[in-house]
Motif scaffolding. Structure first.
Motif, PDB file in Angstrom:
ATOM      1  N   GLY A 127      -7.690  18.086  13.232  1.00  0.00           N
ATOM      2  CA  GLY A 127      -6.744  18.721  13.569  1.00  0.00           C
ATOM      3  C   GLY A 127      -5.865  18.612  11.453  1.00  0.00           C
ATOM      4  O   GLY A 127      -6.749  18.588  10.761  1.00  0.00           O
ATOM      5  N   GLU A 128      -4.658  18.410  12.160  1.00  0.00           N
ATOM      6  CA  GLU A 128      -4.078  18.468  10.840  1.00  0.00           C
ATOM      7  C   GLU A 128      -3.665  17.166  10.049  1.00  0.00           C
ATOM      8  O   GLU A 128      -4.141  16.878   8.784  1.00  0.00           O
ATOM      9  CB  GLU A 128      -2.759  19.401  10.802  1.00  0.00           C
ATOM     10  N   LEU A 129      -4.066  16.123  10.823  1.00  0.00           N
ATOM     11  CA  LEU A 129      -4.236  14.630  11.057  1.00  0.00           C
ATOM     12  C   LEU A 129      -5.691  14.972  10.320  1.00  0.00           C
ATOM     13  O   LEU A 129      -6.748  14.704  10.363  1.00  0.00           O
ATOM     14  CB  LEU A 129      -3.842  13.870  11.757  1.00  0.00           C
ATOM     15  N   VAL A 130      -5.375  13.840   8.935  1.00  0.00           N
ATOM     16  CA  VAL A 130      -6.915  13.161   8.727  1.00  0.00           C
ATOM     17  C   VAL A 130      -6.556  11.844   9.612  1.00  0.00           C
ATOM     18  O   VAL A 130      -5.349  10.930   8.750  1.00  0.00           O
ATOM     19  CB  VAL A 130      -6.873  13.228   7.375  1.00  0.00           C
ATOM     20  N   VAL A 131      -7.525  11.204   9.895  1.00  0.00           N
ATOM     21  CA  VAL A 131      -7.847   9.526  10.488  1.00  0.00           C
ATOM     22  C   VAL A 131      -8.872   8.457   9.900  1.00  0.00           C
ATOM     23  O   VAL A 131      -9.274   8.861   9.911  1.00  0.00           O
ATOM     24  CB  VAL A 131      -7.461   9.846  11.799  1.00  0.00           C
ATOM     25  N   ALA A 132      -7.862   7.170  10.151  1.00  0.00           N
ATOM     26  CA  ALA A 132      -9.386   5.719   9.992  1.00  0.00           C
ATOM     27  C   ALA A 132      -8.564   4.977  10.121  1.00  0.00           C
ATOM     28  O   ALA A 132      -7.522   4.673  10.479  1.00  0.00           O
ATOM     29  CB  ALA A 132      -9.808   6.021   7.837  1.00  0.00           C
ATOM     30  N   GLU A 133      -9.828   4.504  10.184  1.00  0.00           N
ATOM     31  CA  GLU A 133      -9.682   2.785  10.996  1.00  0.00           C
ATOM     32  C   GLU A 133     -10.201   2.219  10.129  1.00  0.00           C
ATOM     33  O   GLU A 133     -11.645   2.148   9.473  1.00  0.00           O
ATOM     34  CB  GLU A 133     -10.363   2.417  11.967  1.00  0.00           C
ATOM     35  N   ALA A 173     -20.691   4.350  -2.107  1.00  0.00           N
ATOM     36  CA  ALA A 173     -21.092   3.923  -2.905  1.00  0.00           C
ATOM     37  C   ALA A 173     -21.231   2.492  -3.556  1.00  0.00           C
ATOM     38  O   ALA A 173     -21.579   1.696  -4.348  1.00  0.00           O
ATOM     39  CB  ALA A 173     -22.037   4.821  -4.450  1.00  0.00           C
ATOM     40  N   ASN A 174     -20.089   2.339  -3.668  1.00  0.00           N
ATOM     41  CA  ASN A 174     -19.537   0.832  -3.947  1.00  0.00           C
ATOM     42  C   ASN A 174     -19.369  -0.524  -3.042  1.00  0.00           C
ATOM     43  O   ASN A 174     -18.537  -0.069  -2.639  1.00  0.00           O
ATOM     44  CB  ASN A 174     -17.855   1.294  -4.369  1.00  0.00           C
ATOM     45  N   THR A 175     -20.582  -0.966  -2.860  1.00  0.00           N
ATOM     46  CA  THR A 175     -20.662  -1.596  -1.949  1.00  0.00           C
ATOM     47  C   THR A 175     -19.589  -3.355  -1.642  1.00  0.00           C
ATOM     48  O   THR A 175     -19.278  -3.637  -1.008  1.00  0.00           O
ATOM     49  CB  THR A 175     -21.958  -2.597  -1.787  1.00  0.00           C
ATOM     50  N   GLN A 176     -18.978  -3.373  -2.890  1.00  0.00           N
ATOM     51  CA  GLN A 176     -17.968  -4.233  -2.790  1.00  0.00           C
ATOM     52  C   GLN A 176     -16.655  -3.723  -3.068  1.00  0.00           C
ATOM     53  O   GLN A 176     -15.452  -4.559  -2.453  1.00  0.00           O
ATOM     54  CB  GLN A 176     -17.728  -4.982  -4.081  1.00  0.00           C
ATOM     55  N   GLY A 177     -16.477  -1.941  -2.453  1.00  0.00           N
ATOM     56  CA  GLY A 177     -14.621  -1.887  -2.082  1.00  0.00           C
ATOM     57  C   GLY A 177     -14.193  -1.612  -0.864  1.00  0.00           C
ATOM     58  O   GLY A 177     -15.396  -2.860   0.005  1.00  0.00           O
ATOM     59  N   LEU A 178     -13.306  -1.729  -0.120  1.00  0.00           N
ATOM     60  CA  LEU A 178     -13.417  -1.870   1.018  1.00  0.00           C
ATOM     61  C   LEU A 178     -13.655  -0.224   1.207  1.00  0.00           C
ATOM     62  O   LEU A 178     -13.682  -0.827   3.143  1.00  0.00           O
ATOM     63  CB  LEU A 178     -11.443  -0.500   1.201  1.00  0.00           C
ATOM     64  N   ARG A 179     -14.447   0.753   1.044  1.00  0.00           N
ATOM     65  CA  ARG A 179     -14.632   1.780   2.042  1.00  0.00           C
ATOM     66  C   ARG A 179     -14.790   2.550   2.956  1.00  0.00           C
ATOM     67  O   ARG A 179     -15.099   2.900   4.359  1.00  0.00           O
ATOM     68  CB  ARG A 179     -16.428   1.326   1.846  1.00  0.00           C
ATOM     69  N   ILE A 180     -13.333   2.681   2.844  1.00  0.00           N
ATOM     70  CA  ILE A 180     -12.288   3.593   3.682  1.00  0.00           C
ATOM     71  C   ILE A 180     -13.567   4.111   4.271  1.00  0.00           C
ATOM     72  O   ILE A 180     -13.860   5.964   3.841  1.00  0.00           O
ATOM     73  CB  ILE A 180     -10.920   3.815   3.431  1.00  0.00           C
ATOM     74  N   ARG A 181     -13.844   5.215   5.923  1.00  0.00           N
ATOM     75  CA  ARG A 181     -14.043   6.644   6.457  1.00  0.00           C
ATOM     76  C   ARG A 181     -12.847   7.567   6.905  1.00  0.00           C
ATOM     77  O   ARG A 181     -12.881   6.738   7.791  1.00  0.00           O
ATOM     78  CB  ARG A 181     -15.149   5.772   7.748  1.00  0.00           C
ATOM     79  N   SER A 182     -12.295   8.184   6.508  1.00  0.00           N
ATOM     80  CA  SER A 182     -12.087   9.200   6.201  1.00  0.00           C
ATOM     81  C   SER A 182     -12.166  10.261   7.069  1.00  0.00           C
ATOM     82  O   SER A 182     -13.209  11.341   6.864  1.00  0.00           O
ATOM     83  CB  SER A 182      -9.988   9.322   5.830  1.00  0.00           C
ATOM     84  N   ARG A 183     -12.000  10.862   8.375  1.00  0.00           N
ATOM     85  CA  ARG A 183     -11.863  12.008   9.109  1.00  0.00           C
ATOM     86  C   ARG A 183     -11.244  12.775   9.641  1.00  0.00           C
ATOM     87  O   ARG A 183      -9.560  12.419  10.296  1.00  0.00           O
ATOM     88  CB  ARG A 183     -13.015  10.794  10.266  1.00  0.00           C
ATOM     89  N   PRO A 196      -8.543  -4.596  13.054  1.00  0.00           N
ATOM     90  CA  PRO A 196      -8.120  -3.104  12.789  1.00  0.00           C
ATOM     91  C   PRO A 196      -6.421  -2.543  12.451  1.00  0.00           C
ATOM     92  O   PRO A 196      -6.156  -2.588  13.340  1.00  0.00           O
ATOM     93  CB  PRO A 196      -9.806  -1.543  13.316  1.00  0.00           C
ATOM     94  N   VAL A 197      -6.703  -1.802  11.309  1.00  0.00           N
ATOM     95  CA  VAL A 197      -5.900  -0.965  10.889  1.00  0.00           C
ATOM     96  C   VAL A 197      -5.755   0.680  10.868  1.00  0.00           C
ATOM     97  O   VAL A 197      -7.276   1.379  10.391  1.00  0.00           O
ATOM     98  CB  VAL A 197      -4.858  -0.808   9.868  1.00  0.00           C
ATOM     99  N   ARG A 198      -5.128   1.055  11.308  1.00  0.00           N
ATOM    100  CA  ARG A 198      -4.906   2.735  11.776  1.00  0.00           C
ATOM    101  C   ARG A 198      -4.364   3.234  10.241  1.00  0.00           C
ATOM    102  O   ARG A 198      -3.056   2.889  10.107  1.00  0.00           O
ATOM    103  CB  ARG A 198      -4.903   2.884  12.660  1.00  0.00           C
ATOM    104  N   LEU A 199      -5.018   4.121   9.829  1.00  0.00           N
ATOM    105  CA  LEU A 199      -4.785   4.988   8.725  1.00  0.00           C
ATOM    106  C   LEU A 199      -4.582   6.437   9.207  1.00  0.00           C
ATOM    107  O   LEU A 199      -5.060   7.537  10.118  1.00  0.00           O
ATOM    108  CB  LEU A 199      -5.564   4.986   7.065  1.00  0.00           C
ATOM    109  N   GLU A 200      -3.615   7.012   8.513  1.00  0.00           N
ATOM    110  CA  GLU A 200      -2.904   8.525   9.061  1.00  0.00           C
ATOM    111  C   GLU A 200      -1.866   9.212   8.238  1.00  0.00           C
ATOM    112  O   GLU A 200      -1.424   8.403   7.594  1.00  0.00           O
ATOM    113  CB  GLU A 200      -1.966   8.804  10.664  1.00  0.00           C
TER     114      GLU A 200
END
Length: 158
Positions: free
Chosen positions: A39-45, A26-36, A110-114
């Motif tokens: 398995g055991e990992l949670v990832v985002a780009e 809901a923060n239109t000025q934020g980073l708005r990461i989308r974690s998914r 893009p950067v990848r978060l794990e």
């Protein structure tokens, strides 16, 4: 749980009205990461914009910290939910976290978060995360995240 970019993120599924700067849909000025969960990992780009730079072509360290903090927090919430057999994640907050900047993070794509849990105990989780850019790990995170109870200011944020 296998995901695709069209799959709703954990944030969109469980906290669509959250206004957190790093992860709030809901923060239109934020980073708005989308974690998914995968398995055991949670990832985002996540793709930086020019205003996220520290100096030409390099991502700001504070933004890196916010990305890893929020992503690891959602990793904790997701894994606490699984450990408790709950239908939705508990609202979690950061108790502590450490960011290690290994090398400059390029902004050219893009950067990848794990992230993954290293310990789940009661209402808290210790999580380790990485940020990768250009095929190289550029930052590491380790933090403790705690599920809050009624009466805590963050309790109803989700």
């Amino acid at each position: 749980m296998s995901t695709t970019p069209d799959t709703p993120s954990l944030q969109e599924q469980y906290a669509p009205h959250n206004s957190c700067f790093g992860c709030g849909p809901a923060n239109t000025q934020g980073l708005r990461i989308r974690s998914r969960a995968e398995g055991e990992l949670v990832v985002a780009e996540w793709t930086p914009s020019e205003h996220h730079q520290a100096f030409p072509g390099v991502l700001n360290g504070g933004i890196i910290g916010a990305l890893l903090d929020c992503h690891c927090n959602w990793t904790a919430a997701y894994h606490l939910m699984k450990a408790q057999g709950a239908a939705s994640p508990p609202c979690t907050v950061t108790a502590d976290y450490t960011i290690t900047l290994k090398r400059p993070t390029p902004m050219s794509g893009p950067v990848r978060l794990e992230a993954k849990p290293v310990e789940i105990k009661g209402d808290r989780a210790v999580i380790e995360g990485t940020l990768t850019a250009g095929g190289k790990v550029t930052a590491l995170c380790r933090g403790t995240f705690v599920a809050v109870k009624e009466g805590h200011p963050a309790y109803h944020r989700w």
